[in-house]
Design an enzyme around this catalytic site. Structure first.
Site, PDB file in Angstrom:
ATOM      1  CG  HIS A 199      -4.305  20.320   5.088  1.00 51.21           C
ATOM      2  ND1 HIS A 199      -5.524  20.651   5.635  1.00 51.21           N
ATOM      3  CD2 HIS A 199      -3.893  21.398   4.400  1.00 51.21           C
ATOM      4  CE1 HIS A 199      -5.831  21.876   5.285  1.00 51.21           C
ATOM      5  NE2 HIS A 199      -4.864  22.357   4.538  1.00 51.21           N
ATOM      6  CG  ASN A 242      -7.074  -0.313   2.631  1.00 47.37           C
ATOM      7  OD1 ASN A 242      -6.472   0.348   1.800  1.00 47.37           O
ATOM      8  ND2 ASN A 242      -6.461  -1.130   3.474  1.00 47.37           N
ATOM      9  CG  HIS A 299      12.265  -1.523   3.415  1.00 42.07           C
ATOM     10  ND1 HIS A 299      11.930  -2.685   4.070  1.00 42.07           N
ATOM     11  CD2 HIS A 299      11.947  -1.709   2.113  1.00 42.07           C
ATOM     12  CE1 HIS A 299      11.423  -3.530   3.199  1.00 42.07           C
ATOM     13  NE2 HIS A 299      11.416  -2.971   2.003  1.00 42.07           N
ATOM     14  CB  CYS A 332      -0.912   0.033   1.224  1.00 44.18           C
ATOM     15  SG  CYS A 332      -2.023  -1.359   1.287  1.00 44.18           S
ATOM     16  CG  HIS A 371      -2.646   3.604   3.879  1.00 41.32           C
ATOM     17  ND1 HIS A 371      -3.413   3.514   2.741  1.00 41.32           N
ATOM     18  CD2 HIS A 371      -2.474   2.337   4.299  1.00 41.32           C
ATOM     19  CE1 HIS A 371      -3.675   2.252   2.489  1.00 41.32           C
ATOM     20  NE2 HIS A 371      -3.116   1.521   3.420  1.00 41.32           N
ATOM     21  CG  HIS A 385     -18.061   6.365   6.154  1.00 42.22           C
ATOM     22  ND1 HIS A 385     -18.997   6.908   5.301  1.00 42.22           N
ATOM     23  CD2 HIS A 385     -18.773   5.691   7.078  1.00 42.22           C
ATOM     24  CE1 HIS A 385     -20.199   6.594   5.700  1.00 42.22           C
ATOM     25  NE2 HIS A 385     -20.091   5.857   6.779  1.00 42.22           N
TER      26      HIS A 385
END
Lengths: 492, 445
Positions: free
Chosen positions: A383, A420, A299, A220, A387, A416
């Site tokens: 802002h 995802n 990572h 992702c 994710h 919502h």
């Protein structure tokens, strides 16, 4: 006994102290300049006009000083990295026929897993607490009982999502396909041959010397990796346009077995995609929406537990699915800490860094029991786009970074409305903020993505111009309904 | 599904409202609706090649999602009230079950097979059906099946739970779909939420307190959450077509030398009633029949069982021995002044708050007249359906006969053909066929 009222006057006093401290430290160098400037002015005034003129007419002085200034400026401009602008982006809005209300999802699940009521129970509990809404979408092949994931339907989904997003991007930016110099497509779980980037090249008849890349298997957080790659390429290639397409193709990866840990992604992953236009052309400078400031990649794959926490494997019946380990949240927290440690010095104002440094020294030298100081990232960014991996991820980050409900609103509402959507969720969140009319010129945005590996990648953008609420974004028809209150548990 | 069924490659999914039904929207049912809960209407609309042009799965689904925006009250799932256990519907957008299938025959070939009297060749091939229950949570009240035929035509089959509404609401549902198909209708932008439907107003009760028991209603043993009519016999369906000419001949034969001119429905009813009476001789002879037809009411609500009139006529004489023409005339008189028992049924069911289970179709031998239903109103590519037929599932032991108009067969003198579908105990079907052939209603093979 009347309740003890908080000492308002002392809180107010503390606030002003903090403000004073921040102003002092953040603008230290500027504040230092003031006495210097005063001294310089006094010196000039003392030196008479005649002497100044003599100085000015001294050719050697003039030439050498201008040469010095010019060479410093040249070195500075040559070594400055090319600015990367985000001209515009487009998010895919699925058709209503792909809509999956909770009740339909549960009913299909019940019919498919008819011999495993416990697994169905489990899915129901996950869905109730997931934070997803009733309008998320799954691709057409997954609507069948049982799902019919074929390569053809997977390609069909890819074409539908990617081409719609790219068409939308072309419309918004006026970009012509032949002007694309760099193309990067990231899709973690579907990697056909020819690649998805080749599919885009074929569809839009891009130039034969287009630099195309296809990133797969990177989870992702691949969206941020693609942005990083685009940025690096744009340093090497002047005057270029880069199109980044981030998506996740659900069709071939819908788990068809009954292991509970593997059923979880079925409940959360939904259809979505985004296409982004990045450029280093100066002509785009005025109309670009954002400027890329930093990309930080972390990572944690070196740690075995982190490596195995999101793992694709076969279950006991040979059905392939993604196994999410129970330590996922803890590992995400660790990865975030690493990422913050790198990004902190780059973005935090000096006041926060100083506090952090002092607390760190204090803990090491004086008293290890001091609470570690968590820098206030709200001072660095206006802002936040976290994710939308799941409700737990957003909750965890909100707690760790001490963010308010409004800061995480974009993430929660994206979860919502769209579920995802993997690497593209950050773009839906950014679109939400724009649709709400909250994006002003100079605002800084922090996009944080987590992904298998385990990776935490983040990007910092600065808003280039105040953005009016767009009329053609995926939120256009529903933004008025948001924000909604999402209950802890939805009764199905 | 029969293994040698010509219909194959069945794919199952769901269609529901495209627009989210926000909030706790529920649909309550009146006593009459609850009385109908064990019955299901099953209809098939056959569209020819021209009408079926361009009907891809995507196009059909898109139009159905728009249709379901209006009909969200048919897309929910049943629940039982806490305490009384009275069924209601939670409008949770779960949707109707949608099936896609293929058939290697042409439309004509399938229809010929259907009317050939082959018992294994039934409407179930084109209308997938499962009754509601045993899990109310996961049982769709509406099934839609799209079958593509070799000739390019297609059929749309629908199974519609009678609790939702009567044949007139069911046909409106399909006809409205035609509007969305053609792109005539659109729901406009996303609305905040659907209009919540609360209690349906009860039909006005009779003036005096003591209400008689309705003759058209029969109470059955509790079925729990599995809404299936418990039959003592295996029920079988058999259909036959009457062209306009044949229908006119039947009426002519009956009214020969008589002054009364009964309607075609009354003629057919008389003929079949007499035949069945002969088959079930002795004490089993059906002395009473229930007639279900269109009511005179001008209202046309989207759901509910308000547009049918239910009444029963009882014969004091022996039906089997009566003359068919006399019977038709007698029926005509009685039907003309037949009292609508809907209110009585409503009250009877409400007495125990809908806790008991009932049947209406098949409580007595039932004759259903679908004249007045806009069956051929569905438009696709500007064309109407080639053929439409309907039957009832979940009929009680006494059986039912459904008489469906067949406007495609007309004789130019204002007479229309009919499609007659009888749902009867298995062993009576062959006997009925013999009888009908004897009296000339059914043609010799």
């Amino acid at each position: 006994m009347p309740p003890i009222l908080p000492d308002f006057s002392s809180t107010v006093r503390l606030k002003y102290v903090k403000l004073g401290y921040q102003t002092l430290v953040n603008h230290f160098f500027y504040l230092l300049l003031i006495p210097l400037l005063l001294a310089f002015t006094v010196e000039i005034l003392r030196t008479g006009p005649q002497e100044l003129l003599n100085l000015y007419l001294d050719l050697a002085v003039v030439l050498s000083s201008s040469f010095l200034i010019t060479s410093v400026a040249t070195v500075y401009f040559m070594s400055k990295p090319r600015t990367v602008y985000l001209v515009d982006y487009a998010c895919y809005k699925p058709p209503v026929t792909c809509r999956v209300p909770f009740s339909t999802f549960m009913e299909h699940s019940r019919l498919i897993l008819k011999d495993n009521p416990k697994s169905v129970e489990f899915q129901m509990r996950i869905l109730e607490r997931s934070g997803l809404g009733e309008e998320t979408c799954l691709p057409p092949a997954i609507h069948y009982i049982p799902p019919k994931p074929t390569m053809e339907s997977a390609r069909g989904e890819a074409e539908l999502v990617i081409f719609s997003a790219v068409d939308s991007l072309f419309e918004r930016t006026g970009l012509k396909p032949r002007d694309i110099d760099i193309l990067i497509v990231n899709c973690s779980l579907f990697s056909p041959t020819p690649s998805l980037s080749a599919m885009v090249v074929n569809k839009y008849k891009l130039r034969s010397n287009v630099k195309s890349f296809n990133l797969s298997g990177m989870g992702c957080s691949a969206g941020m990796i693609s942005i990083d790659l685009a940025r690096d390429l744009l340093q090497v290639h002047p005057n270029s346009n880069a199109v980044v397409v981030s998506t996740e193709i659900i069709t071939p990866n819908y788990y068809q077995g009954k292991e509970r840990a593997m059923l979880l992604p079925n409940c959360l992953f939904r259809m979505g995609g985004a296409a982004i236009l990045l450029s280093n052309r100066r002509s785009h400078r005025s109309r670009a929406k954002y400027r890329l400031v930093h990309v930080v990649r972390t990572h944690k794959g070196g740690d075995d537990k982190a490596y195995r926490c999101v793992y694709e494997e076969e279950d006991r019946e040979g059905k392939v699915g993604i196994n999410l380990s129970k330590d996922l949240m803890a590992i995400a927290g660790e990865a975030l800490k690493s990422n913050i440690t790198t990004i902190g010095p780059l973005v935090l104002p000096a006041s926060e860094q100083l506090l952090f440094l002092m607390t760190l020294i204090g803990r090491k030298i004086f008293n290890p029991k001091w609470k570690p100081y968590i820098p206030d990232f709200k001072q660095a960014f206006e802002h936040f786009c976290i994710h939308a991996g799941g409700r737990a991820v957003i909750d965890e980050l909100q707690k760790n970074l001490q963010l308010s409900a409004e800061h995480v609103e974009a993430s929660r509402m994206t979860l919502h409305r769209f579920g995802n959507t993997s690497s593209s969720s950050l773009w839906y969140e950014l679109s939400y903020i724009e649709a709400k009319g909250r994006m002003r010129r100079g605002d800084r945005v922090w996009q944080i993505a987590f992904g298998s590996g385990f990776k935490c990648n983040s990007a910092v953008w600065k808003c280039n111009r105040t953005i009016k609420s767009p009329t053609d974004c995926p939120w256009a028809d529903c933004i008025d309904r948001y924000p909604v209150h999402i209950p802890e548990v939805v009764k199905l | 599904m029969v293994s040698d069924s010509p219909v194959y490659n069945v794919k199952i999914s769901s269609v529901g409202p495209g627009r989210a039904t926000v909030g706790e929207v529920v649909q309550h049912y009146g006593g009459l609706d609850l009385a109908m809960k064990l019955h299901y209407l099953r209809g098939v609309y056959f569209l020819g090649k021209a009408a079926a042009e361009g009907m891809t799965t995507t196009h059909i689904k898109e139009s159905m999602f728009l249709l379901c925006n209006d009909y969200y009250m048919t897309c929910g799932r049943f629940r039982r009230s806490v305490g009384s256990g009275r069924p209601y519907m939670k409008c949770n957008d779960c949707g109707a079950r949608f099936l896609e299938a293929q058939c290697d025959l042409t439309l004509e070939e399938w229809l010929d097979g259907y009317f050939s009297g082959n018992a294994s060749w039934n409407i179930g091939q084109l209308v997938y059906h499962l009754p509601v229950g045993p899990e109310l949570f996961f049982s769709p009240p509406v099934y839609l099946q799209v079958t593509k035929f070799k000739c390019g035509g297609m059929s749309l089959g629908m199974s519609w739970a009678h609790i939702l509404g009567d044949i007139y609401t069911a046909t409106d549902f399909i006809n409205n779909w035609g509007g969305y198909l053609a792109g005539h209708k659109s729901n406009g932008p996303f609305h905040q939420q659907a209009q919540p439907i609360l209690n349906r107003p009860l039909l006005p009760t009779s003036p005096n307190g003591q209400t008689p028991e309705p003759l058209s209603l029969k109470r059955v043993d509790p079925v729990g959450d599995h809404w299936v009519t418990a039959n003592n016999f295996k029920m079988e369906t058999f259909s036959f077509r009457l062209t306009a000419t044949q229908a006119a001949q039947i009426t002519a034969r009956q009214t020969h030398n008589k002054s009364k001119k009964p309607s075609l429905f009354e003629s057919i009813t008389a003929a079949i009633w007499k035949s069945i009476a002969k088959i079930r001789e002795g004490i089993n002879e059906p002395k009473r029949v229930t007639i279900i037809r269109k009511t005179n009411s001008s209202q046309d609500p989207m759901t509910g069982n308000n547009r049918i009139a239910i009444g029963s006529v009882s014969a004091e004489f022996s039906v089997a021995d009566s003359d068919s023409g006399d019977l038709a005339g007698w029926l005509s008189d009685r039907i003309g002044e037949l009292a609508d028992e809907k209110n009585l049924i409503d009250e009877a069911v409400e007495r125990d708050d809908g806790a008991s289970d009932y049947v209406v179709y098949g409580a007595n031998l039932t004759f259903v007249d679908l004249a007045g239903a806009d069956l051929y109103g569905l438009e696709s590519n500007g064309q109407g359906p080639e053929f439409v037929c309907y039957e009832v599932q979940g009929v009680g032991d006494e059986g039912a006969v459904v008489v469906v108009p067949w406007p495609k067969s007309s004789d130019g003198e204002g007479n229309e053909g009919r499609v007659v579908t009888a749902i009867l105990p298995e062993e009576e079907v062959e006997k009925l066929k013999l009888e009908l052939r004897k009296i000339g209603v059914l043609e010799e093979d």
